[in-house]
Design an enzyme around this catalytic site. Structure first.
Site, PDB file in Angstrom:
ATOM      1  N   ASP A 146      11.675  10.065  -6.475  1.00  0.00           N
ATOM      2  CA  ASP A 146      10.576   9.377  -7.156  1.00  0.00           C
ATOM      3  C   ASP A 146       9.290  10.208  -7.186  1.00  0.00           C
ATOM      4  O   ASP A 146       9.119  11.146  -6.402  1.00  0.00           O
ATOM      5  CB  ASP A 146      10.255   8.058  -6.423  1.00  0.00           C
ATOM      6  CG  ASP A 146      11.358   7.022  -6.585  1.00  0.00           C
ATOM      7  OD1 ASP A 146      12.455   7.374  -7.090  1.00  0.00           O
ATOM      8  OD2 ASP A 146      11.127   5.852  -6.199  1.00  0.00           O
ATOM      9  N   ASP A 147       8.413   9.793  -8.101  1.00  0.00           N
ATOM     10  CA  ASP A 147       7.011  10.237  -8.192  1.00  0.00           C
ATOM     11  C   ASP A 147       6.835  11.615  -8.806  1.00  0.00           C
ATOM     12  O   ASP A 147       5.723  12.138  -8.826  1.00  0.00           O
ATOM     13  CB  ASP A 147       6.319  10.204  -6.806  1.00  0.00           C
ATOM     14  CG  ASP A 147       6.305   8.811  -6.197  1.00  0.00           C
ATOM     15  OD1 ASP A 147       6.615   7.849  -6.937  1.00  0.00           O
ATOM     16  OD2 ASP A 147       6.013   8.691  -4.997  1.00  0.00           O
ATOM     17  N   HIS A 196       9.420   5.474 -13.763  1.00  0.00           N
ATOM     18  CA  HIS A 196       8.927   4.926 -12.482  1.00  0.00           C
ATOM     19  C   HIS A 196       7.530   4.355 -12.734  1.00  0.00           C
ATOM     20  O   HIS A 196       6.651   4.473 -11.887  1.00  0.00           O
ATOM     21  CB  HIS A 196       8.906   6.052 -11.439  1.00  0.00           C
ATOM     22  CG  HIS A 196       8.566   5.635 -10.045  1.00  0.00           C
ATOM     23  ND1 HIS A 196       9.063   4.496  -9.456  1.00  0.00           N
ATOM     24  CD2 HIS A 196       7.769   6.221  -9.091  1.00  0.00           C
ATOM     25  CE1 HIS A 196       8.593   4.407  -8.208  1.00  0.00           C
ATOM     26  NE2 HIS A 196       7.785   5.434  -7.969  1.00  0.00           N
ATOM     27  N   HIS A 200       2.196   4.667 -11.612  1.00  0.00           N
ATOM     28  CA  HIS A 200       2.514   4.120 -10.288  1.00  0.00           C
ATOM     29  C   HIS A 200       1.749   2.855  -9.923  1.00  0.00           C
ATOM     30  O   HIS A 200       1.323   2.659  -8.781  1.00  0.00           O
ATOM     31  CB  HIS A 200       2.296   5.186  -9.195  1.00  0.00           C
ATOM     32  CG  HIS A 200       3.281   5.080  -8.058  1.00  0.00           C
ATOM     33  ND1 HIS A 200       3.077   4.256  -6.969  1.00  0.00           N
ATOM     34  CD2 HIS A 200       4.487   5.670  -7.849  1.00  0.00           C
ATOM     35  CE1 HIS A 200       4.114   4.372  -6.139  1.00  0.00           C
ATOM     36  NE2 HIS A 200       4.985   5.218  -6.661  1.00  0.00           N
ATOM     37  N   TYR A 237       7.017   1.031  -5.386  1.00  0.00           N
ATOM     38  CA  TYR A 237       7.047   0.282  -4.121  1.00  0.00           C
ATOM     39  C   TYR A 237       8.229  -0.695  -4.056  1.00  0.00           C
ATOM     40  O   TYR A 237       8.338  -1.463  -3.102  1.00  0.00           O
ATOM     41  CB  TYR A 237       5.747  -0.504  -3.895  1.00  0.00           C
ATOM     42  CG  TYR A 237       4.503   0.304  -4.191  1.00  0.00           C
ATOM     43  CD1 TYR A 237       4.079   1.309  -3.331  1.00  0.00           C
ATOM     44  CD2 TYR A 237       3.754   0.056  -5.343  1.00  0.00           C
ATOM     45  CE1 TYR A 237       2.943   2.063  -3.611  1.00  0.00           C
ATOM     46  CE2 TYR A 237       2.619   0.794  -5.627  1.00  0.00           C
ATOM     47  CZ  TYR A 237       2.223   1.806  -4.751  1.00  0.00           C
ATOM     48  OH  TYR A 237       1.104   2.551  -5.028  1.00  0.00           O
ATOM     49  N   HIS A 290      11.553  11.219  -2.289  1.00  0.00           N
ATOM     50  CA  HIS A 290      10.409  11.509  -3.161  1.00  0.00           C
ATOM     51  C   HIS A 290      10.286  13.016  -3.331  1.00  0.00           C
ATOM     52  O   HIS A 290      10.002  13.729  -2.357  1.00  0.00           O
ATOM     53  CB  HIS A 290       9.132  10.928  -2.547  1.00  0.00           C
ATOM     54  CG  HIS A 290       9.156   9.423  -2.448  1.00  0.00           C
ATOM     55  ND1 HIS A 290       9.818   8.754  -1.440  1.00  0.00           N
ATOM     56  CD2 HIS A 290       8.598   8.478  -3.250  1.00  0.00           C
ATOM     57  CE1 HIS A 290       9.665   7.445  -1.616  1.00  0.00           C
ATOM     58  NE2 HIS A 290       8.930   7.245  -2.714  1.00  0.00           N
TER      59      HIS A 290
HETATM   60 ZN   LIG Z   1       6.892   5.838  -6.207  1.00  0.00          ZN
END
Ligand SMILES: [Zn+2]
Length: 337
Positions: A146-147, A196, A200, A237, A290
């Protein structure tokens, strides 16, 4: 004078002989006996005629009707017996069957059978896509990052390419335009790229319009690079509520969660991340990582070869779900965090 005297004598004699004819006419007592004269009076006196005829008629009427009715009953039974033959009308029974024939007009029920043909639609749901590079019966798991994309992403792609594995990258929409080459490379290596959110946001705290915007803009960006519009996305989250699910469903998207959380964002230690993954991974795991953190990319130096050595196929989430026979539907939450 003698003639007059004789005439008077004759009258006297006659009057004595027949008796007071003139006075009788006015005498009621003498009128009753002459019933013989009734023949004359019946025609003249209508009032009496009813009395006379009635006695004679009444006996006739009752007698005549009674025999008639008695005769008719005996006769009518015969005709009525003719209808009763309906019971004996075993031969006419063929006609009742036709009355049973109407039920066949209840043949419409057969038309109800066509609806069952409408039921086939429910069958379409199970349509998992093919999984070319996966051995269905073998152990497998899905690494997810992620991210990103970030500066660490290319290193992870190097490892996947080197060991022949694939992963799923959950990218932020705002980073896509500046990382087109990395995203294209990931897809070229067989990895999966999904959204995603745009930047965020905690979607569970957003309005319907904002959720729609976050998901739609990110999918637009990914589609612009890869030509494919993802049907999955990972909520930031893992924050999901009913509103998020509803909007996702309306957009035809499913919510990708996970089964193993590496907590790599918290520890920022490659060894801890490695141990956590190796201790928790199992067949069918969806592992949350991540690629934003260099420590995570460093952990992959050992994680990816170790998992392959243990016999796991490193597959994308879509490959995993298809191989496990899990039909993904809009609004569906894939694994609980
Ligand atoms: Zn994230």
């Amino acid at each position: 004078m003698k003639r007059i005297a004789i005439f008077v004598l004759i009258i006297l004699v006659l009057s004595l002989a027949f008796g007071c004819a003139d006075t009788d006419a006015g005498d009621p007592a003498t009128s009753t006996p002459p019933e013989s004269t009734a023949s004359v009076e019946t025609s003249a006196a209508p009032a009496e005629t009813p009395d006379a005829p009635t006695p004679t008629k009444t006996p006739i009427l009752p007698t005549s009707p009674s025999p008639v009715t008695e005769d008719t009953p005996t006769e009518t039974p015969a005709p009525t017996d003719a209808p009763t033959p309906d019971v004996g009308d075993v031969s006419p029974d063929p006609t009742p069957p036709p009355t049973d024939a109407p039920p066949p007009t209840d043949a419409p029920p057969p038309t109800d059978t066509p609806p069952p043909t409408d039921t086939p639609p429910p069958t379409p749901p199970p349509t998992p896509p093919p999984t070319p590079n996966v051995v269905p019966g073998g152990a497998m798991l899905a690494l997810t990052f992620d991210d990103g994309p970030s500066a660490s992403t290319p290193h992870i792609l190097d490892l996947l390419e080197q060991y022949g594995g694939r992963a799923t990258f959950c990218v932020l929409g705002e980073y896509v335009a500046n990382n087109k080459s990395v995203i294209k490379r990931a897809a070229a290596l067989g990895s999966e790229v999904v959204g995603h959110s745009w930047d965020h946001k905690d979607l569970s705290k957003c309005s319907v319009e904002t959720i729609q915007s976050q998901l739609t803009k990110t999918n637009d960006a990914i589609e612009a690079v890869l030509g494919v519009r993802p049907a999955l996305y990972r909520p930031p989250y893992g924050a999901v509520n009913e509103r998020v699910v509803t909007v996702s469903k309306d957009l035809g998207m499913s919510l990708l969660l996970w089964s193993v959380d590496t907590l790599d964002w918290k520890d920022r230690d490659a060894t801890i991340v490695y141990n956590r993954i190796m201790n928790s991974a199992s067949n069918g795991s969806i592992i949350l990582c991540h690629d934003l953190h260099a420590t995570t990319a460093a952990a992959m130096d050992k994680v990816i070869p170790a998992l392959i050595e243990k016999g796991y196929q490193l597959v994308t989430v879509s490959e995993l779900l298809a191989s496990k026979g899990i039909a993904v539907t809009p609004g569906m939450k894939i694994f609980q965090g």
